[in-house]
Design a protein around this motif. Structure first.
Motif, short mmCIF file in Angstrom:
data_model
loop_
_atom_site.label_atom_id
_atom_site.label_comp_id
_atom_site.label_asym_id
_atom_site.label_seq_id
_atom_site.Cartn_x
_atom_site.Cartn_y
_atom_site.Cartn_z
N SER A 125 36.07 35.50 24.58
CA SER A 125 35.20 36.37 23.81
C SER A 125 35.53 36.21 22.33
N ALA A 126 34.76 36.86 21.47
CA ALA A 126 34.99 36.73 20.03
C ALA A 126 36.38 37.21 19.64
N ASP A 127 36.89 38.24 20.34
CA ASP A 127 38.23 38.74 20.05
C ASP A 127 39.27 38.13 20.99
N GLU A 128 38.93 36.95 21.54
CA GLU A 128 39.86 36.08 22.26
C GLU A 128 40.37 36.65 23.58
N ARG A 129 39.50 37.37 24.29
CA ARG A 129 39.78 37.74 25.68
C ARG A 129 39.27 36.64 26.59
N LEU A 130 39.97 36.40 27.68
CA LEU A 130 39.60 35.32 28.60
C LEU A 130 38.37 35.70 29.42
N LEU A 131 37.40 34.78 29.48
CA LEU A 131 36.18 34.97 30.25
C LEU A 131 36.06 33.84 31.26
N GLU A 132 35.62 34.16 32.48
CA GLU A 132 35.36 33.12 33.48
C GLU A 132 33.88 33.11 33.84
N TYR A 133 33.29 31.94 33.83
CA TYR A 133 31.88 31.77 34.13
C TYR A 133 31.70 31.08 35.48
N ASP A 134 30.44 30.87 35.86
CA ASP A 134 30.14 30.21 37.13
C ASP A 134 29.36 28.91 36.91
N PHE A 135 29.64 28.21 35.82
CA PHE A 135 28.94 26.95 35.56
C PHE A 135 29.23 25.93 36.67
N ASP A 136 28.18 25.26 37.11
CA ASP A 136 28.35 24.30 38.20
C ASP A 136 27.86 22.90 37.85
N LYS A 137 27.33 22.72 36.63
CA LYS A 137 26.81 21.40 36.28
C LYS A 137 26.84 21.22 34.76
N ILE A 138 27.21 20.03 34.31
CA ILE A 138 27.10 19.67 32.89
C ILE A 138 25.76 18.98 32.68
N LEU A 139 24.86 19.62 31.96
CA LEU A 139 23.54 19.07 31.73
C LEU A 139 23.54 18.08 30.56
N PHE A 140 24.39 18.36 29.58
CA PHE A 140 24.41 17.52 28.38
C PHE A 140 25.77 17.67 27.70
N GLU A 141 26.29 16.56 27.17
CA GLU A 141 27.55 16.61 26.46
C GLU A 141 27.61 15.43 25.51
N LYS A 142 27.77 15.74 24.21
CA LYS A 142 27.83 14.67 23.21
C LYS A 142 28.50 15.19 21.94
N GLN A 143 29.29 14.36 21.34
CA GLN A 143 29.87 14.66 20.03
C GLN A 143 28.90 14.17 18.96
N SER A 144 28.32 15.11 18.22
CA SER A 144 27.42 14.73 17.14
C SER A 144 28.25 14.45 15.88
N ASP A 145 27.59 14.21 14.77
CA ASP A 145 28.30 14.00 13.52
C ASP A 145 28.94 15.28 13.00
N PHE A 146 28.58 16.42 13.61
CA PHE A 146 29.02 17.71 13.08
C PHE A 146 29.83 18.55 14.06
N GLN A 147 29.61 18.36 15.36
CA GLN A 147 30.24 19.24 16.34
C GLN A 147 30.05 18.66 17.74
N GLU A 148 30.82 19.24 18.68
CA GLU A 148 30.62 18.87 20.07
C GLU A 148 29.50 19.73 20.65
N VAL A 149 28.49 19.08 21.18
CA VAL A 149 27.33 19.77 21.74
C VAL A 149 27.38 19.67 23.25
N LYS A 150 27.30 20.81 23.91
CA LYS A 150 27.40 20.82 25.37
C LYS A 150 26.45 21.86 25.93
N ILE A 151 25.74 21.50 26.99
CA ILE A 151 24.88 22.45 27.70
C ILE A 151 25.30 22.46 29.16
N LEU A 152 25.66 23.66 29.65
CA LEU A 152 26.13 23.83 31.02
C LEU A 152 25.12 24.65 31.81
N SER A 153 25.07 24.42 33.11
CA SER A 153 24.14 25.14 33.98
C SER A 153 24.88 26.16 34.81
N SER A 154 24.34 27.38 34.88
CA SER A 154 24.92 28.47 35.65
C SER A 154 23.87 29.05 36.59
#
Length: 366
Positions: A125-154
């Motif tokens: 979370s924003a105040d650094e509490r641990l969160l667990e999600y249920d993502f089951d698939k990586i739809l997209f993942e790429k390092q752009s010129d500015f940041q790592e871009v990732k889209i996950l499916s839940s």
């Protein structure tokens, strides 16, 4: 979801820091862990403020115990890497209760952590509490010129965009977009609007439903827009399929450079949205160099936006999670230094953030 290993974390609060208490702890743990096939080795390591004990087995479970006498605390960590989960949360709870009964001490457990799954599921979370999600698939993942871009499916949240491993926007996050818009309390009909950032397209998509005069959006990272166009359509619809429409234009570029150009041209907007970075989590403006750069960037964005806004214009932005109290206080302290303005704020729960988020409207006094 398969994973390489699981970590089971158990804390024992010791009533005293004497040798008798430690001996009783080791005696009970040796007996209980033996039932899991674990045996304490002869290895004992004295660290600066604790003692470390190691447990091993012939199966895929290992363990370590650290005793902190001065803090009256002992931490037990079990690692298991069997193909099938040997201990469920229910099993771990039974183990905790048995330890508590035998030791007559307070025993607390953390739900087991899954290590090494093919799709990452732990974020903060924003105040650094641990969160667990249920993502089951990586739809997209790429390092752009500015940041790592990732889209996950839940299964529960739909597709969710992450930028440098920070939650950015999910298909479930209409509350975020309505939050930054102050939806229902401000009319965008016939307004000339500028969006700074917003590459996920969610804000543009919702604004176009409000019959604006024109919307200009400037985002520096085309990789974000291209990936969301394909994988985040539940949030952006078809507004990123083309960068120009009858009443909108999407620009790939640096928003600061364009705002400087607009100032020189004398161009004015009724509304400016800052859908850029969060405000820094640091308590004060200043401090760490990186966080200070963030404050300076956000300060320039706001001041430049005020320069290109009409007299009765409004600056809409998101801030950070509600739990970051000191950061929000610092931001409001900064807002109070701006002459000829006043501000309001609102809070919305954002599903993919798993927390409440704070939004601000800064009005330019007429």
């Amino acid at each position: 979801m398969s994973c390489v290993s699981r970590s089971i974390l158990i804390d024992v609060h010791l009533p005293a820091s004497d040798e008798g208490t430690k001996h009783r702890l080791l005696e009970v743990l040796d007996d209980q862990l033996e039932q899991l096939g674990l045996t304490r080795t002869s290895f004992t390591h004295k660290l600066a403020s604790s003692q470390l004990y190691v447990y091993v087995s012939d199966n895929d479970i290992s363990g370590s115990l650290r005793v902190y006498p001065s803090n009256k605390l002992a931490t037990l960590t079990l690692e298991e890497s069997s193909d099938e989960q040997a201990m469920s949360n229910e099993d771990i709870e039974c183990f905790r209760k048995q330890l508590q009964k035998e030791l007559e001490m307070r025993v607390v457990r953390v739900p087991h952590l899954k290590r090494g799954p093919p799709v990452p599921n732990y974020y903060t979370s924003a105040d650094e509490r641990l969160l667990e999600y249920d993502f089951d698939k990586i739809l997209f993942e790429k390092q752009s010129d500015f940041q790592e871009v990732k889209i996950l499916s839940s299964p529960t949240l739909g597709a969710v965009l992450f930028l440098d491993d920070l939650q950015n926007l999910g298909e479930c996050d209409l509350p975020y977009t309505h939050g930054i818009m102050d939806f229902g309390n401000y009319s965008y009909t016939d307004k000339d609007i500028l969006i700074l950032g917003g590459g996920d397209g969610g804000l543009l998509h919702e604004l176009l439903k409000e019959s604006p005069k024109f919307v200009t959006m400037i985002d520096i990272d085309e990789v974000v827009m291209q990936s969301c166009r394909k994988h985040l359509r539940g949030a952006c619809g078809d507004c990123l399929d083309t960068y120009e429409g009858p009443n909108y234009n999407v620009i790939v570029g640096d928003c600061l450079e364009y705002m400087e150009r607009y100032k020189n041209e004398g161009r004015k907007f009724d509304v400016v949205f800052s859908d850029l970075t969060d405000i820094p989590i640091s308590a004060e403006i200043g401090g760490l160099a990186q966080q200070n750069e963030q404050w300076e960037f956000l300060s320039k964005v706001l001041n430049d936006s005020l320069d290109i806004m009409n007299k009765d214009g409004v600056f809409q932005n998101h801030a950070i999670g509600k739990g970051c109290v000191q950061a929000l206080e610092s931001y409001e302290k900064f807002l109070n230094t701006l002459k000829g303005t006043h501000f309001t704020k609102r809070i919305r729960f954002v599903p993919s953030f798993l927390e409440e988020w704070v939004f601000y409207s800064i009005f330019k006094d007429a």
